[in-house]
Design an enzyme around this catalytic site. Structure first.
Site, PDB file in Angstrom:
ATOM      1  N   GLY A   1      -0.019  13.721  -2.835  1.00  0.00           N
ATOM      2  CA  GLY A   1      -1.718  13.516  -3.659  1.00  0.00           C
ATOM      3  C   GLY A   1      -1.782  12.583  -4.691  1.00  0.00           C
ATOM      4  O   GLY A   1      -0.421  13.043  -5.265  1.00  0.00           O
TER       5      GLY A   1
ATOM      6  N   ARG B   1       1.777 -29.051  -6.458  1.00  0.00           N
ATOM      7  CA  ARG B   1       2.457 -29.868  -7.768  1.00  0.00           C
ATOM      8  C   ARG B   1       1.123 -30.480  -7.953  1.00  0.00           C
ATOM      9  O   ARG B   1      -0.075 -30.654  -9.162  1.00  0.00           O
ATOM     10  CB  ARG B   1       3.287 -30.442  -8.168  1.00  0.00           C
TER      11      ARG B   1
ATOM     12  N   GLN C   1       1.853  -5.432  -3.372  1.00  0.00           N
ATOM     13  CA  GLN C   1       2.401  -6.295  -1.694  1.00  0.00           C
ATOM     14  C   GLN C   1       4.124  -5.590  -1.582  1.00  0.00           C
ATOM     15  O   GLN C   1       4.368  -4.253  -2.784  1.00  0.00           O
ATOM     16  CB  GLN C   1       2.288  -7.648  -1.170  1.00  0.00           C
TER      17      GLN C   1
ATOM     18  N   ARG D   1     -10.393  -2.634   4.866  1.00  0.00           N
ATOM     19  CA  ARG D   1      -9.940  -2.809   6.806  1.00  0.00           C
ATOM     20  C   ARG D   1      -9.176  -1.887   6.984  1.00  0.00           C
ATOM     21  O   ARG D   1      -8.154  -1.462   6.225  1.00  0.00           O
ATOM     22  CB  ARG D   1      -9.011  -4.421   6.504  1.00  0.00           C
TER      23      ARG D   1
ATOM     24  N   LYS E   1       2.193   2.929  -5.209  1.00  0.00           N
ATOM     25  CA  LYS E   1       3.022   1.998  -6.806  1.00  0.00           C
ATOM     26  C   LYS E   1       2.260   3.044  -7.525  1.00  0.00           C
ATOM     27  O   LYS E   1       2.565   2.901  -8.321  1.00  0.00           O
ATOM     28  CB  LYS E   1       3.329   0.711  -6.195  1.00  0.00           C
ATOM     29  N   GLY E   2       0.701   1.964  -7.050  1.00  0.00           N
ATOM     30  CA  GLY E   2       0.321   3.071  -8.551  1.00  0.00           C
ATOM     31  C   GLY E   2       0.597   3.692  -9.332  1.00  0.00           C
ATOM     32  O   GLY E   2       0.145   4.078 -10.256  1.00  0.00           O
ATOM     33  N   LYS E   3       0.192   4.740  -8.647  1.00  0.00           N
ATOM     34  CA  LYS E   3       0.343   6.106  -9.032  1.00  0.00           C
ATOM     35  C   LYS E   3       1.852   6.228  -9.436  1.00  0.00           C
ATOM     36  O   LYS E   3       2.033   7.171 -10.746  1.00  0.00           O
ATOM     37  CB  LYS E   3       0.515   7.475  -7.947  1.00  0.00           C
TER      38      LYS E   3
ATOM     39  N   ALA F   1      -4.021  -7.745  -3.885  1.00  0.00           N
ATOM     40  CA  ALA F   1      -2.827  -6.050  -4.273  1.00  0.00           C
ATOM     41  C   ALA F   1      -4.231  -5.119  -4.759  1.00  0.00           C
ATOM     42  O   ALA F   1      -5.226  -5.329  -5.249  1.00  0.00           O
ATOM     43  CB  ALA F   1      -2.563  -6.563  -5.314  1.00  0.00           C
ATOM     44  N   GLY F   2      -4.377  -4.613  -4.200  1.00  0.00           N
ATOM     45  CA  GLY F   2      -4.904  -3.148  -4.700  1.00  0.00           C
ATOM     46  C   GLY F   2      -4.726  -2.073  -5.220  1.00  0.00           C
ATOM     47  O   GLY F   2      -3.774  -1.295  -4.150  1.00  0.00           O
ATOM     48  N   HIS F   3      -4.573  -1.465  -6.131  1.00  0.00           N
ATOM     49  CA  HIS F   3      -4.066  -0.346  -6.665  1.00  0.00           C
ATOM     50  C   HIS F   3      -4.970   0.903  -7.116  1.00  0.00           C
ATOM     51  O   HIS F   3      -6.285   0.594  -7.669  1.00  0.00           O
ATOM     52  CB  HIS F   3      -2.800  -0.349  -8.243  1.00  0.00           C
ATOM     53  N   THR F   4      -4.825   2.332  -6.432  1.00  0.00           N
ATOM     54  CA  THR F   4      -6.459   3.254  -6.612  1.00  0.00           C
ATOM     55  C   THR F   4      -5.456   3.859  -7.835  1.00  0.00           C
ATOM     56  O   THR F   4      -3.861   4.268  -8.027  1.00  0.00           O
ATOM     57  CB  THR F   4      -6.619   3.863  -4.966  1.00  0.00           C
TER      58      THR F   4
ATOM     59  N   ASP G   1       1.086  -1.121  -0.021  1.00  0.00           N
ATOM     60  CA  ASP G   1      -0.095  -0.042  -0.179  1.00  0.00           C
ATOM     61  C   ASP G   1       0.283   1.063  -0.207  1.00  0.00           C
ATOM     62  O   ASP G   1       0.389   2.597   0.903  1.00  0.00           O
ATOM     63  CB  ASP G   1      -1.008   0.604   1.092  1.00  0.00           C
TER      64      ASP G   1
HETATM   65  P1  IMP Z   1      -2.507 -12.667   1.578  1.00  0.00           P
HETATM   66  O1  IMP Z   1      -1.341 -11.965   0.293  1.00  0.00           O
HETATM   67  O2  IMP Z   1      -4.224 -13.163   1.195  1.00  0.00           O
HETATM   68  O3  IMP Z   1      -2.131 -14.064   1.949  1.00  0.00           O
HETATM   69  O4  IMP Z   1      -2.492 -12.293   2.926  1.00  0.00           O
HETATM   70  C1  IMP Z   1      -1.053 -12.504   4.030  1.00  0.00           C
HETATM   71  C2  IMP Z   1      -0.888 -10.849   4.267  1.00  0.00           C
HETATM   72  O5  IMP Z   1      -0.431 -10.073   3.509  1.00  0.00           O
HETATM   73  C3  IMP Z   1      -1.663 -10.682   5.001  1.00  0.00           C
HETATM   74  O6  IMP Z   1      -1.217  -9.401   6.048  1.00  0.00           O
HETATM   75  C4  IMP Z   1      -2.340  -8.833   3.982  1.00  0.00           C
HETATM   76  O7  IMP Z   1      -3.198  -8.305   4.714  1.00  0.00           O
HETATM   77  C5  IMP Z   1      -1.168  -9.028   3.720  1.00  0.00           C
HETATM   78  N1  IMP Z   1      -1.441  -8.038   2.224  1.00  0.00           N
HETATM   79  C6  IMP Z   1      -1.519  -8.677   0.882  1.00  0.00           C
HETATM   80  N2  IMP Z   1      -2.001  -8.366  -0.227  1.00  0.00           N
HETATM   81  C7  IMP Z   1      -1.703  -6.985   0.203  1.00  0.00           C
HETATM   82  C8  IMP Z   1      -1.779  -5.670  -0.149  1.00  0.00           C
HETATM   83  O8  IMP Z   1      -1.731  -5.494  -1.854  1.00  0.00           O
HETATM   84  N3  IMP Z   1      -1.161  -4.483   0.390  1.00  0.00           N
HETATM   85  C9  IMP Z   1      -1.007  -4.725   1.964  1.00  0.00           C
HETATM   86  N4  IMP Z   1      -0.862  -6.016   2.189  1.00  0.00           N
HETATM   87  C10 IMP Z   1      -1.543  -6.969   1.504  1.00  0.00           C
END
Ligand code: IMP
Length: 445
Positions: free
Chosen positions: A433, A159, A242, A321, A32-34, A55-58, A29
């Site tokens: 920003g 596997r 991540q 969260r 990186k997306g920007k 992952a989540g990129h805005t 978080d």
């Molecule tokens: P998983 O990748 O869903 O297995 O989660 C494992 C850990 O990595 C947890 O603490 C998640 O909150 C964290 N995590 C997974 N993806 C992200 C992300 O894109 N940003 C921040 N934390 C992440």
């Protein structure tokens, strides 16, 4: 699509850099997306090589906000090809939900995407197993995103119960694999939770086959395709997901994700050799956040942390969260930077720190009576670490409209210089920003 920021184009995204990577230096978080979005204009191909829809990129583009999870950020640029490389784990149903959201937002982008035939498929049992395993850990839960990421990677490494994209797009092969795997998974799920869900092989085959039909034209041997693209002088941009501290091998195990999310995973995940990468850029927030469980030495579980959370809107893009917030941890960030071998750092979200009388940056840990700048390998040691802080004066001004480093308040300039000193890497860019223009290119040293 232009970034509207000439100095970014000339110095930050020089055309002399054919292969660039953007890596998170903390626990994800980092915005990186920007950075990827700023650089996309100067590249031909954007590649995701690990992780999946955890992952989540805005990204803000043309006045709209796009939330991307599995798709590479480059998908917003009509000139650019986007690739999901072998190291990514793909939930095909989620892929098309995301693509459909893009299409209804006016981004007709399906023909810009290539998906590796070597990538592994996230199936419904992966989410169910993950939920059951997390539940069984009680208070020690990893705090995963529940997207079936770790359980899919486990089957890949094991596997026996893995399904790749190449299998998914051959209907008979896929159906046979599902019929073979479902009984085994059902036994496992029953053992974990006798009251739990029943898997329906026919339903899974039908649902996934609809997605497979749509996916087929996008499937390719992306490894060969990328190597050919390099030979033809195409410019590649690698988008890490991540952050370095969540890396399966080098992060805060077991509170990590299941892929190589530091710079170390780039080559194995994409198939592009290390020597091809000319520039590694690390992104670090001006403070620290973490989602899920695990030790976090500079965490502020108090009003100051809440203030950062509100100012930075620190809520997960994927799960919603609230993120845990704390002061910048230069020990952890320096480790991330060294591990990923980054050439320079982008400091993001500096504007969130406006208005504090005093700011703190952790420069060392005291662990069981010993002072160290090394990031410990054991979570128990990290949990025992007492941060020792550098205290810096804050600033009161709103800095979101500033585009030149020397126009920042003296205290903000000092803060950025301290980040560079403590992490051992030059700061190349400061983000104040979410918009492209809210970006400060550091003056040449
Ligand atoms: P998983 O990748 O869903 O297995 O989660 C494992 C850990 O990595 C947890 O603490 C998640 O909150 C964290 N995590 C997974 N993806 C992200 C992300 O894109 N940003 C921040 N934390 C992440």
């Amino acid at each position: 699509m232009t970034c509207g920021f000439p100095s970014v184009q000339s110095s930050f995204a020089s055309g002399t850099v054919p292969a660039t990577s953007v890596i998170g230096l903390q626990w994800g978080d980092e915005a990186k997306g920007k950075v990827v979005d700023l650089l996309t204009e100067h590249h031909d191909i954007v590649i995701r090589y690990q992780g999946g829809n955890n992952a989540g990129h805005t990204v803000r583009f043309d006045g709209r906000t796009y939330k991307l999870s599995l798709l590479p950020t480059g998908i917003l640029n009509a000139r650019v090809k986007s690739v999901l490389a072998p190291g990514v784990v793909v939930n095909p149903l989620v892929l098309f939900q995301e693509l459909d959201r893009m299409i209804s937002g006016g981004q007709d982008c399906e023909d810009r995407l290539l998906v590796s035939d070597r990538a592994h498929v996230i199936c419904p049992w992966h989410m169910l197993e993950e939920a059951a395993f997390e539940k069984s850990r009680g208070g020690e839960a990893i705090g995963t995103t529940m997207r079936g990421i770790g359980t899919c990677y486990r089957d890949k490494v094991g596997r026996f119960h893995a399904i790749r994209i190449a299998d998914l797009v051959q209907r008979d092969v896929f159906a046979a694999r599902v019929r073979e795997i479902v009984p085994v998974k059902q036994k496992l799920l029953d053992a974990l939770d006798p009251e739990g869900t029943r898997l329906n092989a026919d339903q899974i085959i039908d649902e996934y086959s609809v997605a497979a039909d749509r996916l087929r034209p996008m499937v390719a041997d992306t490894t060969a395709w990328l190597l050919d693209a390099l030979d033809r002088g195409k410019r590649l941009l690698f988008e890490g997901a991540q952050g370095s501290l969540l890396d399966i091998d080098h992060g805060t195990f077991p509170y990590v994700t299941s892929s190589s999310s530091s710079g170390c995973g780039l080559h194995s995940g994409s198939g592009v050799p290390a020597r091809a990468i000319e520039k590694m850029i690390g992104v670090a927030k001006a403070y620290t956040t973490r989602v899920g469980g695990g030790p976090f030495p500079t965490e502020l579980p108090d009003a100051t942390g809440e203030r950062i959370r509100r100012a930075g809107n620190e809520y997960g893009t994927v799960t919603g969260r609230p993120r845990r917030c704390g002061w910048l941890d230069a020990v952890a960030t320096r480790y991330g930077a060294r591990l990923s071998g980054v050439d320079s750092i982008v400091v993001s979200l500096l504007d969130v720190l406006s208005g504090f009388d005093e700011l703190q940056i952790c420069e060392a840990y005291e662990i069981n009576g010993t002072t160290t700048r090394d990031f410990p390998s054991r979570c128990q040691d990290l949990a025992a670490a007492r941060p020792s802080f550098v205290r810096l004066p804050g600033w009161t001004e709103d800095i979101t409209g500033i585009t030149q480093f020397h126009d920042l308040p003296e205290a903000a300039q000092n803060y950025v210089r301290t980040v560079a000193r403590l992490t051992g890497r030059p700061v190349e860019l400061v983000s104040v920003g979410p918009d492209r223009g809210q970006t400060i290119v550091m003056p040449e040293r």
